[in-house]
Design an enzyme around this catalytic site. Sequence first.
Site, mmCIF file in Angstrom:
data_model
loop_
_atom_site.group_PDB
_atom_site.id
_atom_site.type_symbol
_atom_site.label_atom_id
_atom_site.label_comp_id
_atom_site.label_asym_id
_atom_site.label_seq_id
_atom_site.Cartn_x
_atom_site.Cartn_y
_atom_site.Cartn_z
ATOM 1 N N HIS A 1 0.837 -1.205 0.000
ATOM 2 C CA HIS A 1 0.000 0.000 0.000
ATOM 3 C C HIS A 1 0.872 1.255 0.000
ATOM 4 C CE1 HIS A 1 -2.733 -2.879 2.275
ATOM 5 N NE2 HIS A 1 -3.489 -2.521 1.253
ATOM 6 N N LYS B 1 -0.654 -6.918 -7.443
ATOM 7 C CA LYS B 1 -0.911 -8.199 -6.767
ATOM 8 C C LYS B 1 -2.344 -8.652 -7.012
ATOM 9 C CE LYS B 1 -2.351 -9.876 -3.225
ATOM 10 N NZ LYS B 1 -3.022 -9.960 -2.041
ATOM 11 N N GLN C 1 -8.410 -7.594 -10.185
ATOM 12 C CA GLN C 1 -9.042 -6.353 -9.700
ATOM 13 C C GLN C 1 -8.602 -5.154 -10.550
ATOM 14 O OE1 GLN C 1 -9.785 -5.100 -5.468
ATOM 15 N NE2 GLN C 1 -7.894 -3.978 -5.760
#
Length: 296
Positions: free
Chosen positions: A53, A165, A169
Amino acid sequence: MNLQVASTARSKEFPVPRVFEQLDAIRQTVLAARAAGKTVGFVPTMGALHEGHLSLVDGARAECDVSVVSIFVNPTQFGPTEDLGRYPRDLERDLRLLGTRGCDLVFAPAADQIYPAGYDTSIDVGELGRQLEGEFRPDHFRGVATVVLKLFQIVPADVAYFGRKDYQQTLVVERLVADLNVPIEIRVMPTVREPDGLAMSSRNAYLSAEERRRALALSQSLQLADEIVRAGVRDVETIRGKMLAHLTSAGVDEVQYVAFVVEGTITPVRSVDGPTTVVIAAKVGATRLIDNLRIG
Ligand code: PAF
């Protein structure tokens, strides 16, 4: 959740970002920044932040004037038997970490801000949402696409950052933005790995030390696929067989899929003849992990 404490606390070395709970307040702040000629970079997250993140925040900071992170554990992307209840939550830690990376603004809404009573609209992302992850998590991408679109409306940024990753998505988000004409640029940043190769994930926190060792087999099997292709083997069934043998012998409990797809799509290939991505989902103990690697 004590946002008052979090937003006013100041670490000695790093300022804590400004925290917003209200939709209108963050939206007005972002719009005002853009009206003043500033570019805004946005990183949507579910908290439990790790280096993956934080690398997205670094990307936003490097490219944009103002960085915004949202922290919201989105209930609609979890299946009824999944880990919504125990998903790791530690807002104060997340804010401290974001402070160390110079993040400017955080949007951390309560669930009823995002899904008020009577809420009843959702986004169907089509076939892309039904294959691979979609087979094992039937409404997952409906929940992801819906919340991401809502977050893009609430935080109308110039650029949004996602980690590679979550390969599928990233495709879903790119499809959504193209199909629904959302005026935001999508940047996909590389997967960040532990020194031994394990892809960083908030769910790694569920693994015992022994499971953590077995979980390494996911990234190892992807590396193995890469080596086999480099050695000249093209046939996907041959490569998949060797990967599965490695995963099984390393003690992975359940391999849900190992798929070879044309890079940038979920279209399966039978032979690695061009840019190909290998995507994998497996369970180690009760923890479901995903990873992927571009090969060929
Ligand atoms: O990748 C995640 O953490 C989530 O799926 C996202 C994009 C923040 C939507 O809830």
